[in-house]
Design a protein around this motif. Sequence first.
Motif, PDB file in Angstrom:
ATOM      1  N   GLY A 137       0.828  -1.194   0.000  1.00 47.72           N
ATOM      2  CA  GLY A 137       0.000   0.000   0.000  1.00 47.72           C
ATOM      3  C   GLY A 137       0.861   1.242   0.000  1.00 47.72           C
ATOM      4  N   VAL A 138       0.573   2.171   0.871  1.00 49.42           N
ATOM      5  CA  VAL A 138       1.235   3.472   0.895  1.00 49.42           C
ATOM      6  C   VAL A 138       2.737   3.335   1.097  1.00 49.42           C
ATOM      7  CG1 VAL A 138       1.382   5.696   2.056  1.00 49.42           C
ATOM      8  CG2 VAL A 138      -0.852   4.615   1.714  1.00 49.42           C
ATOM      9  N   SER A 139       3.160   2.546   2.098  1.00 44.52           N
ATOM     10  CA  SER A 139       4.589   2.432   2.406  1.00 44.52           C
ATOM     11  C   SER A 139       5.363   1.836   1.237  1.00 44.52           C
ATOM     12  CB  SER A 139       4.793   1.580   3.668  1.00 44.52           C
ATOM     13  OG  SER A 139       4.277   2.240   4.803  1.00 44.52           O
ATOM     14  N   ARG A 140       4.861   0.765   0.617  1.00 46.26           N
ATOM     15  CA  ARG A 140       5.565   0.128  -0.491  1.00 46.26           C
ATOM     16  C   ARG A 140       5.630   1.061  -1.695  1.00 46.26           C
ATOM     17  NH1 ARG A 140       3.981  -5.967  -1.983  1.00 46.26           N
ATOM     18  NH2 ARG A 140       4.544  -6.136   0.222  1.00 46.26           N
ATOM     19  N   ASP A 141       4.554   1.755  -1.973  1.00 40.64           N
ATOM     20  CA  ASP A 141       4.543   2.684  -3.106  1.00 40.64           C
ATOM     21  C   ASP A 141       5.557   3.806  -2.900  1.00 40.64           C
ATOM     22  OD1 ASP A 141       2.559   1.141  -4.179  1.00 40.64           O
ATOM     23  OD2 ASP A 141       0.905   2.466  -3.541  1.00 40.64           O
ATOM     24  N   LYS A 142       5.653   4.301  -1.646  1.00 41.09           N
ATOM     25  CA  LYS A 142       6.582   5.396  -1.362  1.00 41.09           C
ATOM     26  C   LYS A 142       8.027   4.974  -1.599  1.00 41.09           C
ATOM     27  CE  LYS A 142       4.114   8.235   2.060  1.00 41.09           C
ATOM     28  NZ  LYS A 142       4.134   8.716   3.463  1.00 41.09           N
ATOM     29  N   ILE A 143       8.439   3.789  -1.125  1.00 41.83           N
ATOM     30  CA  ILE A 143       9.835   3.369  -1.243  1.00 41.83           C
ATOM     31  C   ILE A 143      10.200   3.058  -2.688  1.00 41.83           C
ATOM     32  CG2 ILE A 143       9.442   0.921  -0.781  1.00 41.83           C
ATOM     33  CD1 ILE A 143      12.397   3.088   0.403  1.00 41.83           C
ATOM     34  N   VAL A 144       9.276   2.491  -3.466  1.00 47.96           N
ATOM     35  CA  VAL A 144       9.536   2.200  -4.880  1.00 47.96           C
ATOM     36  C   VAL A 144       9.803   3.495  -5.641  1.00 47.96           C
ATOM     37  CG1 VAL A 144       8.522   1.364  -7.042  1.00 47.96           C
ATOM     38  CG2 VAL A 144       8.287   0.025  -4.942  1.00 47.96           C
ATOM     39  N   LYS A 145       8.956   4.494  -5.382  1.00 47.59           N
ATOM     40  CA  LYS A 145       9.105   5.777  -6.070  1.00 47.59           C
ATOM     41  C   LYS A 145      10.387   6.474  -5.641  1.00 47.59           C
ATOM     42  CE  LYS A 145       6.728  10.173  -6.836  1.00 47.59           C
ATOM     43  NZ  LYS A 145       5.524  10.984  -6.519  1.00 47.59           N
ATOM     44  N   ALA A 146      10.691   6.439  -4.324  1.00 52.80           N
ATOM     45  CA  ALA A 146      11.869   7.133  -3.805  1.00 52.80           C
ATOM     46  C   ALA A 146      13.157   6.513  -4.326  1.00 52.80           C
ATOM     47  CB  ALA A 146      11.849   7.125  -2.283  1.00 52.80           C
ATOM     48  N   ILE A 147      13.251   5.169  -4.374  1.00 54.48           N
ATOM     49  CA  ILE A 147      14.450   4.488  -4.869  1.00 54.48           C
ATOM     50  C   ILE A 147      14.652   4.789  -6.352  1.00 54.48           C
ATOM     51  CG2 ILE A 147      15.428   2.229  -5.398  1.00 54.48           C
ATOM     52  CD1 ILE A 147      15.866   2.926  -2.566  1.00 54.48           C
ATOM     53  N   GLY A 148      13.560   4.753  -7.101  1.00 53.54           N
ATOM     54  CA  GLY A 148      13.657   5.033  -8.539  1.00 53.54           C
ATOM     55  C   GLY A 148      14.182   6.431  -8.803  1.00 53.54           C
ATOM     56  N   THR A 149      13.639   7.407  -8.088  1.00 53.12           N
ATOM     57  CA  THR A 149      14.087   8.796  -8.252  1.00 53.12           C
ATOM     58  C   THR A 149      15.537   8.957  -7.823  1.00 53.12           C
ATOM     59  OG1 THR A 149      11.824   9.558  -7.854  1.00 53.12           O
ATOM     60  CG2 THR A 149      13.588  11.187  -7.618  1.00 53.12           C
ATOM     61  N   LEU A 150      15.928   8.288  -6.725  1.00 50.77           N
ATOM     62  CA  LEU A 150      17.298   8.373  -6.211  1.00 50.77           C
ATOM     63  C   LEU A 150      18.303   7.885  -7.252  1.00 50.77           C
ATOM     64  CD1 LEU A 150      19.211   8.849  -3.745  1.00 50.77           C
ATOM     65  CD2 LEU A 150      18.829   6.444  -3.156  1.00 50.77           C
ATOM     66  N   ILE A 151      18.007   6.748  -7.876  1.00 47.71           N
ATOM     67  CA  ILE A 151      18.947   6.179  -8.846  1.00 47.71           C
ATOM     68  C   ILE A 151      19.026   7.042 -10.099  1.00 47.71           C
ATOM     69  CG2 ILE A 151      19.339   4.185 -10.355  1.00 47.71           C
ATOM     70  CD1 ILE A 151      18.130   2.431  -8.154  1.00 47.71           C
ATOM     71  N   LYS A 152      17.900   7.624 -10.503  1.00 44.08           N
ATOM     72  CA  LYS A 152      17.882   8.424 -11.733  1.00 44.08           C
ATOM     73  C   LYS A 152      18.475   9.809 -11.533  1.00 44.08           C
ATOM     74  CE  LYS A 152      13.885   6.162 -13.897  1.00 44.08           C
ATOM     75  NZ  LYS A 152      12.491   6.371 -14.379  1.00 44.08           N
ATOM     76  N   THR A 153      18.085  10.470 -10.459  1.00 46.45           N
ATOM     77  CA  THR A 153      18.444  11.890 -10.297  1.00 46.45           C
ATOM     78  C   THR A 153      19.396  12.160  -9.142  1.00 46.45           C
ATOM     79  OG1 THR A 153      16.587  12.358  -8.815  1.00 46.45           O
ATOM     80  CG2 THR A 153      16.164  12.488 -11.184  1.00 46.45           C
ATOM     81  N   GLY A 154      19.541  11.175  -8.254  1.00 44.59           N
ATOM     82  CA  GLY A 154      20.376  11.392  -7.079  1.00 44.59           C
ATOM     83  C   GLY A 154      19.668  12.140  -5.961  1.00 44.59           C
ATOM     84  N   GLU A 155      18.369  12.379  -6.098  1.00 47.87           N
ATOM     85  CA  GLU A 155      17.613  13.105  -5.065  1.00 47.87           C
ATOM     86  C   GLU A 155      17.460  12.213  -3.826  1.00 47.87           C
ATOM     87  OE1 GLU A 155      13.188  15.007  -4.275  1.00 47.87           O
ATOM     88  OE2 GLU A 155      13.785  14.491  -6.334  1.00 47.87           O
ATOM     89  N   PRO A 156      18.000  12.620  -2.683  1.00 43.24           N
ATOM     90  CA  PRO A 156      17.898  11.786  -1.475  1.00 43.24           C
ATOM     91  C   PRO A 156      16.454  11.748  -0.952  1.00 43.24           C
ATOM     92  CG  PRO A 156      18.840  13.913  -0.922  1.00 43.24           C
ATOM     93  CD  PRO A 156      18.709  13.900  -2.418  1.00 43.24           C
ATOM     94  N   PHE A 157      16.186  10.764  -0.074  1.00 49.01           N
ATOM     95  CA  PHE A 157      14.842  10.675   0.508  1.00 49.01           C
ATOM     96  C   PHE A 157      14.939  10.459   2.021  1.00 49.01           C
ATOM     97  CE2 PHE A 157      15.843   6.311  -0.865  1.00 49.01           C
ATOM     98  CZ  PHE A 157      15.622   5.598   0.312  1.00 49.01           C
TER      99      PHE A 157
END
Length: 649
Positions: free
Chosen positions: A94-114
């Motif tokens: 649900g919410v927690s899994r969706d948040k971590i998937v999105k955050a990891i993807g953004t981190l690898i692509k742009t380097g934006e920390p979470f």
Amino acid sequence: WIFWDVRPWYLNDNEIGGLLMHTGDITKQKSQHLEKEKIESILKNTNEVAKIGTWELDIKTDLLTFSPMSKQLLKLNNDEIIYGNSSLYLYKEGVSRDKIVKAIGTLIKTGEPFDLELEIINKDGSNLWVRDIGQAEFVNGKCIRAYGLVQDITSIKLAEQELVKQNQLLSFSEKINKIGNWQWDFKTDQVLFSPGLYRILGLVQNDDIITIGKFTSYVHPEDADNLQAHVKNTIQNKKFDGDLVHRIIAEDGSIKIIQVLGKVFTDENNEISSVIGSYQDITSRKVAEHKFKGLLESAPDAVIILNENMNIHLINNQAEKMFGYSALELIDKNPKMLIPDNFREGFGKYMEAYFLNPLALKMGENREVIGLNKNGEQFPVQISLSPLQTEEGILISAAIRDVTVQKQAAQKIINANNNLELLAKELTTQNTQLADFAHITSHNLRAPVSNLNSLIDIYNMASDGEEKHIIFEKFEKVINHLTVTLNTLVDALKIKNHVALKEEVVFSKTLKKTKELLAAQIMETQAVITSNFTAIDNTRYNKIYFESIFLNLVENAIKYKAKDRAPKIHLETELENGKISLKISDNGLGIDLKRHGLKLFGLNKVFHRHPDAKGVGLFMTKLHVQSMGGNITAISKVNEGTTFIINFN
């Protein structure tokens, strides 16, 4: 710190010629190593206390590595291998899994920390809230590694959830109980409202700034002066004195009755910083109280209502008239003020027990109480108690009735009955004395009278003067014995019918006088008389009876001594619970109480063959003791001795 390097050198291939030793100072290197170990230990301990672990994701191999603390938090096995693409099961769907998937993807692509708060589901099914922080490492514009921290924040999240729950309950409670809260910032003059307070005033909740002037503008004009006086007093004393009840005119024009409670807070300079309080709409309660007050005033008896603190909550006019106080003088006061001092402690305990287990008690069922009015006058009352369950808790209704007239009438009847009982008692006493006299006469005078009759017959049959002279001498002895018996009986009746006067008597002085009267017997028998009157040495008693008791019992102890030993007599007093007792012990012949116990204190009852034994001393002693309201008992063993115990009233 130093190091040593030791090596052998050889004379030939097989023979050692000596040692080559080299040493150097490594203190600096050793200190750096120890400091590193210390920092690592502190960091480890800190992470354990704070429940912080680390994680690292190798982008090329997709291998996900956890520190020991991370594995402990996530309850992973130490040898367990986890890859990034298969680790999503750790996060709650649900919410927690969706948040971590999105955050990891953004981190690898742009380097934006979470920095996220996520809910974890461990292998054992338990829930865990964590703070997950992630950063990335890039080489030539490409992410090669993701790493970060994971911290257990379960307790924090639970506390936050509990706080939200409590706020919801508080809001619900405000709505149900018609309560609002306010906070007055004394320095800015602004007032913060809770949602409940907006509802009471009929306002729409918004971000408008509310000043104290705006707040007090809703007060009913007729109550404005009273409110201003209360505010002024609060500022001067830096204390919100009690609660305040006044009316307001709400936004829709309706009039409401409000009860205000507050508390003052001061800063380090003891200056007022803020005042907080509650605002409760008690309109419906006041209306109900007004109706209830009408019912109270219609009651024929005085009525006092007690609150759960056992203080007076309401009274009616009948109660004001009965006790002489106004309602204002009694409200919130303890009802003990309406009871005399000597009854207050017992009344307080009774009321405490009643509040713990309240039962309806009708008039007359409850014990009577003495009332005390404002003028200090006491009067008897009957109380009827009834519990009343209200929104404010349990109240106790006490209906009070002055029963002075009834008590006076009852007392007249009691006095009449007492007079009849006294008369009957006197008649009974006289009849008993006559019966005693008749009984004693029949048993103790029959023998000497019969003996006299026989002597008369013998005297008449005597043939010469010498024989008649001998018989006449026997007449004299029998008549003397008869005289002694008659005098004893008369004295006994006098004792039973006489209320002896009391005066102060001293045990030690009375014993001294007794020893002086018995000096000849004491010297002749070599008697040893000891005493211990330290417990108490004086009392109030009839002096003649007191001296007679000492004389009879000490003389008996000497008279009935053992043949093989000198008399040892000990007198001792005891004081227990305010009662005085005297013990007189001897080492004499003793008495067989199994045979003679029932007749021990009877008239003319003797238990030893002694020429002077007449059976009168113990009889008279018992009469003396009983006439003064006491009793006498004995403990005895044959050939060991006797102890007489006298309990004085």
